[in-house]
Design a protein around this motif. Structure first.
Motif, PDB file in Angstrom:
ATOM      1  N   SER A 368     -15.635 -61.673  85.880  1.00  0.00           N
ATOM      2  CA  SER A 368     -15.707 -62.647  84.792  1.00  0.00           C
ATOM      3  C   SER A 368     -14.401 -63.435  84.721  1.00  0.00           C
ATOM      4  O   SER A 368     -13.323 -62.928  85.053  1.00  0.00           O
ATOM      5  N   LYS A 369     -14.505 -64.698  84.290  1.00  0.00           N
ATOM      6  CA  LYS A 369     -13.335 -65.559  84.170  1.00  0.00           C
ATOM      7  C   LYS A 369     -13.046 -65.824  82.693  1.00  0.00           C
ATOM      8  O   LYS A 369     -13.972 -65.980  81.893  1.00  0.00           O
ATOM      9  N   PRO A 370     -11.772 -65.873  82.316  1.00  0.00           N
ATOM     10  CA  PRO A 370     -11.426 -66.126  80.916  1.00  0.00           C
ATOM     11  C   PRO A 370     -11.970 -67.470  80.445  1.00  0.00           C
ATOM     12  O   PRO A 370     -11.978 -68.448  81.194  1.00  0.00           O
ATOM     13  N   ALA A 371     -12.430 -67.516  79.207  1.00  0.00           N
ATOM     14  CA  ALA A 371     -12.875 -68.776  78.618  1.00  0.00           C
ATOM     15  C   ALA A 371     -11.681 -69.702  78.449  1.00  0.00           C
ATOM     16  O   ALA A 371     -10.541 -69.255  78.268  1.00  0.00           O
ATOM     17  N   THR A 372     -11.935 -70.998  78.489  1.00  0.00           N
ATOM     18  CA  THR A 372     -10.845 -71.969  78.382  1.00  0.00           C
ATOM     19  C   THR A 372     -10.796 -72.635  77.014  1.00  0.00           C
ATOM     20  O   THR A 372      -9.880 -73.426  76.756  1.00  0.00           O
ATOM     21  N   TRP A 373     -11.760 -72.340  76.132  1.00  0.00           N
ATOM     22  CA  TRP A 373     -11.820 -73.057  74.844  1.00  0.00           C
ATOM     23  C   TRP A 373     -11.196 -72.291  73.684  1.00  0.00           C
ATOM     24  O   TRP A 373     -11.193 -72.763  72.552  1.00  0.00           O
ATOM     25  N   TYR A 374     -10.647 -71.135  73.967  1.00  0.00           N
ATOM     26  CA  TYR A 374      -9.881 -70.401  72.960  1.00  0.00           C
ATOM     27  C   TYR A 374      -8.837 -69.548  73.664  1.00  0.00           C
ATOM     28  O   TYR A 374      -8.901 -69.303  74.875  1.00  0.00           O
ATOM     29  N   GLU A 375      -7.874 -69.104  72.893  1.00  0.00           N
ATOM     30  CA  GLU A 375      -6.855 -68.186  73.404  1.00  0.00           C
ATOM     31  C   GLU A 375      -6.471 -67.224  72.274  1.00  0.00           C
ATOM     32  O   GLU A 375      -6.710 -67.515  71.100  1.00  0.00           O
ATOM     33  N   PRO A 376      -5.935 -66.049  72.600  1.00  0.00           N
ATOM     34  CA  PRO A 376      -5.599 -65.581  73.947  1.00  0.00           C
ATOM     35  C   PRO A 376      -6.835 -65.109  74.698  1.00  0.00           C
ATOM     36  O   PRO A 376      -7.902 -64.895  74.100  1.00  0.00           O
ATOM     37  N   ALA A 377      -6.688 -64.947  75.998  1.00  0.00           N
ATOM     38  CA  ALA A 377      -7.745 -64.316  76.778  1.00  0.00           C
ATOM     39  C   ALA A 377      -7.897 -62.878  76.298  1.00  0.00           C
ATOM     40  O   ALA A 377      -6.899 -62.186  76.061  1.00  0.00           O
ATOM     41  N   ILE A 378      -9.135 -62.452  76.127  1.00  0.00           N
ATOM     42  CA  ILE A 378      -9.395 -61.121  75.573  1.00  0.00           C
ATOM     43  C   ILE A 378      -9.595 -60.156  76.740  1.00  0.00           C
ATOM     44  O   ILE A 378     -10.608 -60.201  77.432  1.00  0.00           O
ATOM     45  N   ARG A 379      -8.617 -59.310  76.948  1.00  0.00           N
ATOM     46  CA  ARG A 379      -8.679 -58.415  78.104  1.00  0.00           C
ATOM     47  C   ARG A 379      -8.090 -57.044  77.764  1.00  0.00           C
ATOM     48  O   ARG A 379      -7.307 -56.902  76.811  1.00  0.00           O
ATOM     49  N   VAL A 380      -8.486 -56.087  78.563  1.00  0.00           N
ATOM     50  CA  VAL A 380      -7.986 -54.718  78.445  1.00  0.00           C
ATOM     51  C   VAL A 380      -7.108 -54.426  79.648  1.00  0.00           C
ATOM     52  O   VAL A 380      -7.473 -54.748  80.790  1.00  0.00           O
ATOM     53  N   GLN A 381      -5.966 -53.817  79.411  1.00  0.00           N
ATOM     54  CA  GLN A 381      -5.073 -53.424  80.497  1.00  0.00           C
ATOM     55  C   GLN A 381      -4.672 -51.969  80.307  1.00  0.00           C
ATOM     56  O   GLN A 381      -4.284 -51.568  79.213  1.00  0.00           O
ATOM     57  N   GLY A 382      -4.811 -51.204  81.367  1.00  0.00           N
ATOM     58  CA  GLY A 382      -4.487 -49.789  81.284  1.00  0.00           C
ATOM     59  C   GLY A 382      -5.341 -49.039  80.287  1.00  0.00           C
ATOM     60  O   GLY A 382      -4.893 -48.040  79.713  1.00  0.00           O
ATOM     61  N   GLY A 383      -6.560 -49.531  80.084  1.00  0.00           N
ATOM     62  CA  GLY A 383      -7.468 -48.878  79.146  1.00  0.00           C
ATOM     63  C   GLY A 383      -7.174 -49.158  77.689  1.00  0.00           C
ATOM     64  O   GLY A 383      -7.768 -48.522  76.807  1.00  0.00           O
ATOM     65  N   VAL A 384      -6.278 -50.111  77.417  1.00  0.00           N
ATOM     66  CA  VAL A 384      -5.808 -50.351  76.054  1.00  0.00           C
ATOM     67  C   VAL A 384      -6.018 -51.806  75.654  1.00  0.00           C
ATOM     68  O   VAL A 384      -5.758 -52.725  76.443  1.00  0.00           O
ATOM     69  N   MET A 385      -6.488 -52.008  74.420  1.00  0.00           N
ATOM     70  CA  MET A 385      -6.582 -53.330  73.816  1.00  0.00           C
ATOM     71  C   MET A 385      -5.424 -53.501  72.848  1.00  0.00           C
ATOM     72  O   MET A 385      -5.249 -52.699  71.921  1.00  0.00           O
ATOM     73  N   GLN A 386      -4.632 -54.554  73.052  1.00  0.00           N
ATOM     74  CA  GLN A 386      -3.552 -54.877  72.136  1.00  0.00           C
ATOM     75  C   GLN A 386      -4.112 -55.675  70.954  1.00  0.00           C
ATOM     76  O   GLN A 386      -4.943 -56.557  71.139  1.00  0.00           O
ATOM     77  N   ILE A 387      -3.651 -55.369  69.749  1.00  0.00           N
ATOM     78  CA  ILE A 387      -4.065 -56.100  68.552  1.00  0.00           C
ATOM     79  C   ILE A 387      -3.073 -57.242  68.326  1.00  0.00           C
ATOM     80  O   ILE A 387      -1.878 -56.994  68.154  1.00  0.00           O
ATOM     81  N   PRO A 388      -3.539 -58.497  68.335  1.00  0.00           N
ATOM     82  CA  PRO A 388      -2.612 -59.621  68.153  1.00  0.00           C
ATOM     83  C   PRO A 388      -1.896 -59.558  66.799  1.00  0.00           C
ATOM     84  O   PRO A 388      -2.460 -59.091  65.807  1.00  0.00           O
ATOM     85  N   ASN A 389      -0.663 -60.058  66.785  1.00  0.00           N
ATOM     86  CA  ASN A 389       0.102 -60.096  65.535  1.00  0.00           C
ATOM     87  C   ASN A 389       0.359 -61.528  65.075  1.00  0.00           C
ATOM     88  O   ASN A 389       1.312 -61.816  64.363  1.00  0.00           O
ATOM     89  N   THR A 390      -0.523 -62.435  65.502  1.00  0.00           N
ATOM     90  CA  THR A 390      -0.406 -63.846  65.140  1.00  0.00           C
ATOM     91  C   THR A 390      -1.197 -64.127  63.859  1.00  0.00           C
ATOM     92  O   THR A 390      -2.060 -63.337  63.467  1.00  0.00           O
ATOM     93  N   PRO A 391      -0.919 -65.243  63.175  1.00  0.00           N
ATOM     94  CA  PRO A 391      -1.588 -65.508  61.893  1.00  0.00           C
ATOM     95  C   PRO A 391      -3.108 -65.568  61.990  1.00  0.00           C
ATOM     96  O   PRO A 391      -3.672 -65.969  63.013  1.00  0.00           O
ATOM     97  N   GLY A 392      -3.754 -65.171  60.898  1.00  0.00           N
ATOM     98  CA  GLY A 392      -5.206 -65.191  60.837  1.00  0.00           C
ATOM     99  C   GLY A 392      -5.824 -64.082  61.644  1.00  0.00           C
ATOM    100  O   GLY A 392      -5.278 -62.982  61.780  1.00  0.00           O
ATOM    101  N   LEU A 393      -6.991 -64.361  62.207  1.00  0.00           N
ATOM    102  CA  LEU A 393      -7.694 -63.374  63.023  1.00  0.00           C
ATOM    103  C   LEU A 393      -7.062 -63.195  64.393  1.00  0.00           C
ATOM    104  O   LEU A 393      -7.356 -62.232  65.093  1.00  0.00           O
ATOM    105  N   GLY A 394      -6.233 -64.152  64.800  1.00  0.00           N
ATOM    106  CA  GLY A 394      -5.570 -64.029  66.099  1.00  0.00           C
ATOM    107  C   GLY A 394      -6.209 -64.829  67.205  1.00  0.00           C
ATOM    108  O   GLY A 394      -5.819 -64.704  68.365  1.00  0.00           O
ATOM    109  N   ILE A 395      -7.201 -65.679  66.874  1.00  0.00           N
ATOM    110  CA  ILE A 395      -7.857 -66.543  67.846  1.00  0.00           C
ATOM    111  C   ILE A 395      -7.505 -67.990  67.533  1.00  0.00           C
ATOM    112  O   ILE A 395      -7.666 -68.446  66.396  1.00  0.00           O
ATOM    113  N   ASN A 396      -7.048 -68.718  68.533  1.00  0.00           N
ATOM    114  CA  ASN A 396      -6.768 -70.146  68.388  1.00  0.00           C
ATOM    115  C   ASN A 396      -7.719 -70.940  69.278  1.00  0.00           C
ATOM    116  O   ASN A 396      -7.845 -70.650  70.476  1.00  0.00           O
ATOM    117  N   TYR A 397      -8.386 -71.915  68.678  1.00  0.00           N
ATOM    118  CA  TYR A 397      -9.400 -72.690  69.386  1.00  0.00           C
ATOM    119  C   TYR A 397      -8.828 -74.034  69.850  1.00  0.00           C
ATOM    120  O   TYR A 397      -8.030 -74.658  69.142  1.00  0.00           O
TER     121      TYR A 397
END
Length: 409
Positions: A368-397
Protein backbone atom coordinates in the motif's frame (compact mmCIF):
# COMPACT_ATOMS: atom_id res chain seq x y z
CA UNK A 1 -54.72 -24.29 40.18
CA UNK A 2 -56.16 -24.40 43.72
CA UNK A 3 -57.64 -21.20 45.20
CA UNK A 4 -54.90 -20.97 47.89
CA UNK A 5 -52.14 -21.24 45.28
CA UNK A 6 -53.85 -18.61 43.15
CA UNK A 7 -54.10 -16.17 46.07
CA UNK A 8 -50.47 -16.74 47.03
CA UNK A 9 -49.30 -16.00 43.48
CA UNK A 10 -51.50 -12.90 43.31
CA UNK A 11 -50.08 -11.57 46.60
CA UNK A 12 -46.49 -12.16 45.45
CA UNK A 13 -47.13 -10.50 42.09
CA UNK A 14 -48.72 -7.48 43.75
CA UNK A 15 -45.80 -7.06 46.14
CA UNK A 16 -43.37 -7.14 43.23
CA UNK A 17 -45.31 -4.46 41.40
CA UNK A 18 -45.44 -2.32 44.52
CA UNK A 19 -41.71 -2.76 45.09
CA UNK A 20 -40.02 -3.02 41.67
CA UNK A 21 -36.58 -2.92 43.29
CA UNK A 22 -37.13 -6.58 44.12
CA UNK A 23 -36.63 -7.31 40.42
CA UNK A 24 -33.29 -5.51 40.46
CA UNK A 25 -31.88 -6.32 43.86
CA UNK A 26 -28.59 -7.41 42.28
CA UNK A 27 -28.42 -4.53 39.79
CA UNK A 28 -27.50 -0.89 39.87
CA UNK A 29 -30.77 0.28 38.34
CA UNK A 30 -31.63 3.80 39.33
CA UNK A 31 -28.06 4.77 40.15
CA UNK A 32 -25.93 6.98 37.93
CA UNK A 33 -23.80 5.19 35.39
CA UNK A 34 -20.05 5.64 35.82
CA UNK A 35 -18.83 8.57 33.72
CA UNK A 36 -15.51 9.95 32.56
CA UNK A 37 -14.33 12.93 34.64
CA UNK A 38 -13.80 15.51 31.94
CA UNK A 39 -11.71 18.59 32.82
CA UNK A 40 -13.58 21.91 32.61
CA UNK A 41 -13.41 23.01 28.98
CA UNK A 42 -14.34 26.57 29.99
CA UNK A 43 -11.07 26.75 31.92
CA UNK A 44 -9.07 25.14 29.14
CA UNK A 45 -10.47 27.60 26.56
CA UNK A 46 -11.31 31.00 28.06
CA UNK A 47 -13.48 32.47 25.30
CA UNK A 48 -16.71 31.03 23.86
CA UNK A 49 -16.34 28.88 20.74
CA UNK A 50 -19.54 29.48 18.81
CA UNK A 51 -20.20 26.94 16.08
CA UNK A 52 -21.13 28.72 12.85
CA UNK A 53 -21.85 25.64 10.75
CA UNK A 54 -21.77 21.85 10.55
CA UNK A 55 -21.40 20.48 7.02
CA UNK A 56 -21.11 17.07 5.41
CA UNK A 57 -18.78 17.27 2.41
CA UNK A 58 -17.56 14.66 -0.05
CA UNK A 59 -13.97 14.71 -1.30
CA UNK A 60 -11.38 12.08 -2.21
CA UNK A 61 -14.24 9.57 -2.30
CA UNK A 62 -14.89 10.11 1.41
CA UNK A 63 -17.59 11.85 3.43
CA UNK A 64 -16.21 14.41 5.87
CA UNK A 65 -17.91 16.27 8.72
CA UNK A 66 -16.59 19.83 8.90
CA UNK A 67 -17.44 21.99 11.93
CA UNK A 68 -16.62 25.69 11.53
CA UNK A 69 -16.37 28.21 14.36
CA UNK A 70 -17.28 31.89 14.07
CA UNK A 71 -13.64 32.83 13.56
CA UNK A 72 -13.33 30.39 10.63
CA UNK A 73 -11.35 27.68 12.46
CA UNK A 74 -12.42 24.22 11.32
CA UNK A 75 -12.63 20.84 12.99
CA UNK A 76 -12.78 17.83 10.69
CA UNK A 77 -13.34 14.12 10.78
CA UNK A 78 -13.61 11.56 8.05
CA UNK A 79 -16.87 9.59 8.30
CA UNK A 80 -17.20 5.83 8.31
CA UNK A 81 -18.99 3.96 5.54
CA UNK A 82 -22.30 3.94 7.45
CA UNK A 83 -22.77 7.69 7.07
CA UNK A 84 -23.76 7.48 3.40
CA UNK A 85 -27.06 5.92 4.50
CA UNK A 86 -27.60 8.23 7.48
CA UNK A 87 -27.47 11.72 5.99
CA UNK A 88 -31.15 12.45 6.62
CA UNK A 89 -30.69 11.80 10.36
CA UNK A 90 -27.58 13.97 10.48
CA UNK A 91 -29.40 16.82 8.74
CA UNK A 92 -32.82 16.46 10.33
CA UNK A 93 -31.98 15.50 13.92
CA UNK A 94 -28.40 16.29 14.89
CA UNK A 95 -26.88 19.38 13.29
CA UNK A 96 -29.34 21.86 14.84
CA UNK A 97 -28.17 20.91 18.34
CA UNK A 98 -24.63 22.09 17.55
CA UNK A 99 -24.96 25.14 15.30
CA UNK A 100 -24.98 28.44 17.15
CA UNK A 101 -23.87 26.73 20.37
CA UNK A 102 -20.68 27.03 22.42
CA UNK A 103 -18.46 24.05 21.57
CA UNK A 104 -17.06 24.13 25.12
CA UNK A 105 -20.47 22.80 26.24
CA UNK A 106 -19.89 19.65 24.20
CA UNK A 107 -21.17 17.13 26.79
CA UNK A 108 -24.48 19.01 26.99
CA UNK A 109 -24.73 19.30 23.20
CA UNK A 110 -24.30 15.53 22.90
CA UNK A 111 -27.00 14.94 25.50
CA UNK A 112 -29.37 17.41 23.81
CA UNK A 113 -28.85 15.66 20.46
CA UNK A 114 -30.14 12.47 22.06
CA UNK A 115 -32.89 13.71 24.38
CA UNK A 116 -34.52 16.72 22.73
CA UNK A 117 -37.17 16.73 19.99
CA UNK A 118 -37.83 13.03 20.67
CA UNK A 119 -34.52 12.14 19.01
CA UNK A 120 -34.16 9.31 21.52
CA UNK A 121 -36.80 7.43 19.55
CA UNK A 122 -34.12 6.90 16.89
CA UNK A 123 -31.60 5.64 19.44
CA UNK A 124 -29.16 3.06 18.15
CA UNK A 125 -26.15 3.01 15.84
CA UNK A 126 -27.89 5.17 13.23
CA UNK A 127 -28.40 8.15 15.55
CA UNK A 128 -25.26 7.75 17.64
CA UNK A 129 -23.05 7.40 14.57
CA UNK A 130 -24.26 10.82 13.41
CA UNK A 131 -23.81 12.39 16.84
CA UNK A 132 -20.41 10.77 17.25
CA UNK A 133 -19.14 12.06 13.91
CA UNK A 134 -20.04 15.65 14.83
CA UNK A 135 -18.62 15.21 18.35
CA UNK A 136 -15.29 14.02 16.97
CA UNK A 137 -15.09 16.97 14.56
CA UNK A 138 -15.85 19.35 17.47
CA UNK A 139 -12.97 17.84 19.45
CA UNK A 140 -10.69 18.52 16.49
CA UNK A 141 -11.93 22.14 16.49
CA UNK A 142 -11.34 22.58 20.23
CA UNK A 143 -7.88 21.07 20.00
CA UNK A 144 -6.89 23.36 17.16
CA UNK A 145 -8.17 26.46 18.95
CA UNK A 146 -6.36 25.54 22.17
CA UNK A 147 -3.26 24.43 20.23
CA UNK A 148 -3.33 21.12 22.08
CA UNK A 149 -3.83 17.49 21.09
CA UNK A 150 -7.34 16.40 21.98
CA UNK A 151 -6.11 14.00 24.67
CA UNK A 152 -4.78 16.93 26.71
CA UNK A 153 -8.32 18.34 26.87
CA UNK A 154 -9.73 14.95 27.89
CA UNK A 155 -7.53 14.12 30.86
CA UNK A 156 -4.07 13.04 31.95
CA UNK A 157 -2.03 11.28 29.26
CA UNK A 158 -0.86 7.79 30.23
CA UNK A 159 0.87 6.68 27.02
CA UNK A 160 2.21 8.15 23.80
CA UNK A 161 2.21 4.90 21.83
CA UNK A 162 0.63 1.45 21.78
CA UNK A 163 1.37 -1.97 20.34
CA UNK A 164 -0.83 -3.31 17.54
CA UNK A 165 -2.07 -6.49 15.97
CA UNK A 166 -2.82 -6.89 12.26
CA UNK A 167 -6.49 -7.44 11.50
CA UNK A 168 -7.41 -9.79 8.65
CA UNK A 169 -10.92 -10.00 7.18
CA UNK A 170 -10.55 -13.00 4.86
CA UNK A 171 -13.02 -15.86 5.16
CA UNK A 172 -12.86 -17.25 1.62
CA UNK A 173 -9.24 -17.59 0.48
CA UNK A 174 -7.30 -20.82 0.82
CA UNK A 175 -6.09 -20.99 4.41
CA UNK A 176 -2.42 -21.49 3.50
CA UNK A 177 -2.47 -18.32 1.37
CA UNK A 178 -4.01 -16.31 4.21
CA UNK A 179 -1.38 -17.48 6.68
CA UNK A 180 1.43 -16.62 4.26
CA UNK A 181 -0.03 -13.14 3.77
CA UNK A 182 -0.32 -12.67 7.53
CA UNK A 183 3.32 -13.64 7.97
CA UNK A 184 4.35 -11.06 5.37
CA UNK A 185 2.31 -8.35 7.10
CA UNK A 186 3.88 -9.17 10.45
CA UNK A 187 7.33 -8.96 8.93
CA UNK A 188 6.56 -5.62 7.28
CA UNK A 189 5.10 -3.96 10.38
CA UNK A 190 6.84 -5.72 13.26
CA UNK A 191 3.42 -6.34 14.78
CA UNK A 192 3.28 -8.98 17.49
CA UNK A 193 -0.20 -10.32 16.88
CA UNK A 194 -3.00 -11.01 14.40
CA UNK A 195 -6.76 -11.22 14.42
CA UNK A 196 -8.30 -13.89 12.22
CA UNK A 197 -11.87 -14.63 11.19
CA UNK A 198 -13.59 -17.84 12.26
CA UNK A 199 -17.04 -19.11 11.33
CA UNK A 200 -18.99 -17.63 8.43
CA UNK A 201 -20.21 -14.25 9.80
CA UNK A 202 -23.63 -14.64 11.46
CA UNK A 203 -23.75 -18.22 10.17
CA UNK A 204 -21.67 -21.40 10.24
CA UNK A 205 -22.00 -23.64 7.23
CA UNK A 206 -20.24 -27.02 7.10
CA UNK A 207 -17.66 -25.42 4.81
CA UNK A 208 -17.16 -22.54 7.27
CA UNK A 209 -16.69 -25.03 10.08
CA UNK A 210 -14.23 -27.15 8.11
CA UNK A 211 -12.16 -24.09 7.19
CA UNK A 212 -12.05 -22.82 10.80
CA UNK A 213 -10.86 -26.15 12.19
CA UNK A 214 -8.06 -26.31 9.61
CA UNK A 215 -7.19 -22.62 9.73
CA UNK A 216 -6.64 -21.99 13.44
CA UNK A 217 -4.03 -24.74 14.05
CA UNK A 218 -2.29 -23.74 10.82
CA UNK A 219 -2.03 -20.09 11.93
CA UNK A 220 -0.50 -21.15 15.23
CA UNK A 221 1.92 -23.58 13.59
CA UNK A 222 3.14 -21.20 10.89
CA UNK A 223 3.30 -17.99 12.94
CA UNK A 224 4.80 -19.63 16.01
CA UNK A 225 4.15 -19.56 19.72
CA UNK A 226 5.29 -15.97 20.31
CA UNK A 227 2.62 -14.36 18.13
CA UNK A 228 -0.61 -13.33 19.86
CA UNK A 229 -3.75 -14.57 18.11
CA UNK A 230 -7.21 -13.09 18.46
CA UNK A 231 -10.24 -14.68 16.74
CA UNK A 232 -13.44 -12.96 15.61
CA UNK A 233 -16.56 -14.99 14.86
CA UNK A 234 -18.89 -12.08 14.05
CA UNK A 235 -21.79 -13.92 15.68
CA UNK A 236 -21.36 -17.14 13.69
CA UNK A 237 -22.20 -19.73 16.35
CA UNK A 238 -24.92 -21.09 18.56
CA UNK A 239 -23.86 -21.17 22.22
CA UNK A 240 -23.10 -24.88 21.94
CA UNK A 241 -20.97 -24.35 18.84
CA UNK A 242 -19.31 -21.35 20.46
CA UNK A 243 -18.25 -23.42 23.45
CA UNK A 244 -16.88 -26.19 21.22
CA UNK A 245 -14.97 -23.80 18.96
CA UNK A 246 -13.84 -21.84 22.01
CA UNK A 247 -12.17 -24.91 23.47
CA UNK A 248 -10.43 -25.50 20.15
CA UNK A 249 -9.20 -21.89 20.22
CA UNK A 250 -7.94 -22.35 23.77
CA UNK A 251 -6.06 -25.47 22.70
CA UNK A 252 -4.28 -23.34 20.10
CA UNK A 253 -3.39 -20.54 22.48
CA UNK A 254 -5.85 -17.95 21.16
CA UNK A 255 -6.05 -15.05 23.62
CA UNK A 256 -9.37 -13.36 22.67
CA UNK A 257 -12.58 -14.80 21.21
CA UNK A 258 -14.75 -12.03 19.79
CA UNK A 259 -18.55 -12.25 19.38
CA UNK A 260 -18.95 -16.03 19.20
CA UNK A 261 -22.77 -15.75 19.14
CA UNK A 262 -25.30 -13.25 17.87
CA UNK A 263 -24.53 -10.03 19.77
CA UNK A 264 -28.14 -9.84 20.99
CA UNK A 265 -27.98 -13.28 22.65
CA UNK A 266 -26.65 -12.17 26.03
CA UNK A 267 -27.49 -15.41 27.80
CA UNK A 268 -25.84 -17.50 25.07
CA UNK A 269 -22.71 -15.36 25.19
CA UNK A 270 -22.65 -15.60 28.97
CA UNK A 271 -22.81 -19.40 28.74
CA UNK A 272 -19.88 -19.42 26.34
CA UNK A 273 -17.87 -17.13 28.59
CA UNK A 274 -18.57 -19.22 31.67
CA UNK A 275 -17.41 -22.36 29.86
CA UNK A 276 -14.08 -20.95 28.68
CA UNK A 277 -11.29 -20.30 31.16
CA UNK A 278 -8.14 -19.77 29.11
CA UNK A 279 -9.15 -16.83 26.90
CA UNK A 280 -11.09 -13.57 27.13
CA UNK A 281 -14.50 -13.17 25.55
CA UNK A 282 -14.91 -9.83 23.79
CA UNK A 283 -17.70 -7.88 22.14
CA UNK A 284 -19.69 -4.68 22.01
CA UNK A 285 -18.93 -3.18 18.61
CA UNK A 286 -22.63 -3.40 17.67
CA UNK A 287 -23.84 -1.83 20.91
CA UNK A 288 -24.71 1.81 21.61
CA UNK A 289 -26.65 1.71 24.89
CA UNK A 290 -24.60 2.65 27.93
CA UNK A 291 -27.08 0.76 30.09
CA UNK A 292 -26.52 -2.33 27.98
CA UNK A 293 -22.75 -1.93 28.30
CA UNK A 294 -23.22 -1.75 32.07
CA UNK A 295 -25.25 -4.96 32.01
CA UNK A 296 -22.76 -6.73 29.72
CA UNK A 297 -19.98 -5.94 32.19
CA UNK A 298 -21.92 -6.54 35.41
CA UNK A 299 -23.35 -9.90 34.36
CA UNK A 300 -20.10 -11.24 32.84
CA UNK A 301 -21.31 -11.50 29.28
CA UNK A 302 -17.91 -10.25 28.16
CA UNK A 303 -14.50 -9.83 29.77
CA UNK A 304 -13.50 -7.15 27.28
CA UNK A 305 -15.76 -4.38 25.87
CA UNK A 306 -15.18 -3.23 22.30
CA UNK A 307 -17.34 -0.18 21.64
CA UNK A 308 -16.78 1.47 18.25
CA UNK A 309 -15.99 5.15 18.84
CA UNK A 310 -18.09 6.36 15.89
CA UNK A 311 -21.01 3.92 16.23
CA UNK A 312 -21.30 4.56 19.96
CA UNK A 313 -21.46 8.35 19.77
CA UNK A 314 -17.91 9.65 20.00
CA UNK A 315 -14.85 9.87 22.21
CA UNK A 316 -16.59 10.84 25.46
CA UNK A 317 -19.03 7.94 25.30
CA UNK A 318 -16.12 5.64 24.45
CA UNK A 319 -14.41 6.80 27.63
CA UNK A 320 -17.64 6.29 29.57
CA UNK A 321 -17.74 2.67 28.38
CA UNK A 322 -14.18 2.37 29.69
CA UNK A 323 -15.29 3.69 33.09
CA UNK A 324 -18.25 1.30 33.15
CA UNK A 325 -15.90 -1.60 32.39
CA UNK A 326 -13.42 -0.45 35.05
CA UNK A 327 -16.16 -0.39 37.67
CA UNK A 328 -16.55 -4.15 37.22
CA UNK A 329 -12.83 -4.92 36.92
CA UNK A 330 -12.96 -5.27 33.14
CA UNK A 331 -11.00 -3.78 30.27
CA UNK A 332 -11.66 -2.33 26.82
CA UNK A 333 -10.20 -2.51 23.32
CA UNK A 334 -12.33 -0.37 20.98
CA UNK A 335 -13.35 -1.67 17.56
CA UNK A 336 -11.00 0.25 15.23
CA UNK A 337 -10.26 -1.62 11.98
CA UNK A 338 -8.73 1.43 10.30
CA UNK A 339 -5.51 2.72 8.79
CA UNK A 340 -6.75 6.13 7.59
CA UNK A 341 -7.99 9.31 9.38
CA UNK A 342 -10.78 7.26 10.98
CA UNK A 343 -8.18 5.94 13.42
CA UNK A 344 -7.51 9.42 14.84
CA UNK A 345 -10.21 9.51 17.59
CA UNK A 346 -8.87 6.24 18.96
CA UNK A 347 -5.40 7.75 19.37
CA UNK A 348 -6.76 10.19 21.92
CA UNK A 349 -8.82 7.65 23.82
CA UNK A 350 -5.83 5.33 23.92
CA UNK A 351 -3.59 8.10 25.25
CA UNK A 352 -5.60 8.49 28.47
CA UNK A 353 -7.58 5.28 29.02
CA UNK A 354 -6.32 3.42 32.14
CA UNK A 355 -7.91 0.06 31.32
CA UNK A 356 -6.95 -0.37 27.67
CA UNK A 357 -6.17 -4.05 27.11
CA UNK A 358 -3.63 -5.85 24.99
CA UNK A 359 -2.70 -5.16 21.39
CA UNK A 360 -4.82 -2.69 19.43
CA UNK A 361 -6.31 -3.11 15.99
CA UNK A 362 -4.59 -1.96 12.80
CA UNK A 363 -5.25 -2.73 9.15
CA UNK A 364 -2.27 -3.10 6.87
CA UNK A 365 -2.26 -3.90 3.16
CA UNK A 366 0.88 -5.19 1.49
CA UNK A 367 2.40 -2.77 -1.03
CA UNK A 368 0.00 0.00 0.00
CA UNK A 369 1.11 3.58 -0.69
CA UNK A 370 0.56 6.50 1.69
CA UNK A 371 -2.31 8.81 0.80
CA UNK A 372 -1.28 12.24 -0.45
CA UNK A 373 -4.33 14.26 0.68
CA UNK A 374 -3.60 14.20 4.40
CA UNK A 375 -0.67 13.88 6.76
CA UNK A 376 0.99 12.35 8.65
CA UNK A 377 1.18 9.01 6.91
CA UNK A 378 -0.43 6.47 9.23
CA UNK A 379 2.02 3.64 9.73
CA UNK A 380 3.25 1.15 12.28
CA UNK A 381 6.95 0.65 12.96
CA UNK A 382 8.36 -2.07 15.14
CA UNK A 383 4.84 -3.16 16.00
CA UNK A 384 4.08 0.22 17.57
CA UNK A 385 1.73 3.07 16.68
CA UNK A 386 2.89 6.50 17.82
CA UNK A 387 0.16 8.86 19.07
CA UNK A 388 0.60 12.32 17.47
CA UNK A 389 1.08 15.27 19.82
CA UNK A 390 -0.04 17.92 17.34
CA UNK A 391 -3.16 20.11 17.82
CA UNK A 392 -6.59 18.61 17.35
CA UNK A 393 -6.99 15.01 16.26
CA UNK A 394 -3.54 15.04 14.67
CA UNK A 395 -4.61 14.89 11.01
CA UNK A 396 -3.89 17.77 8.63
CA UNK A 397 -5.69 17.82 5.28
CA UNK A 398 -4.37 19.26 2.02
CA UNK A 399 -6.27 22.52 1.48
CA UNK A 400 -6.64 21.71 -2.21
CA UNK A 401 -9.13 18.91 -1.54
CA UNK A 402 -11.80 21.34 -0.37
CA UNK A 403 -11.86 23.28 -3.65
CA UNK A 404 -13.62 20.40 -5.44
CA UNK A 405 -15.55 19.10 -2.43
CA UNK A 406 -19.27 18.41 -2.92
CA UNK A 407 -21.62 19.57 -0.19
CA UNK A 408 -23.97 16.74 0.84
CA UNK A 409 -25.55 18.37 3.92
Amino acid sequence: MQRRQFLQKTIVSSSLLANPSVFNQNQTAGSELPAWKLPDLHKAIADPVLIRSVELLKTQGQLMVVVTAQDGTKGITQCNERMQNLTSLLKGLVIEHFTGKDARDLPQLIDDSYRLNSNYKYAGMSLWNCIGSVEIAVWDLLGRLSKKPVYQLLGKPLRNQYEVYISDFDRGTDTADVVERLAQKLAATGAKGVKIKVGGRMRNTPEDDRRTRLFVPLVRKKLGSKITIYADANGSYTPEEGIEIGHMLEDNGVAIFEEPCNFEDEEGLRRVNKSLTKLRLAGGEQDTSLYRFERLARTDVYDLLQADIYYNGGILRGLQVAEIARTYGKTIAPHTPKSDPLIAPFWHLAAICPNLYGLQEFVYELNSKPATWYEPAIRVQGGVMQIPNTPGLGINYDEQIWKSAERIV
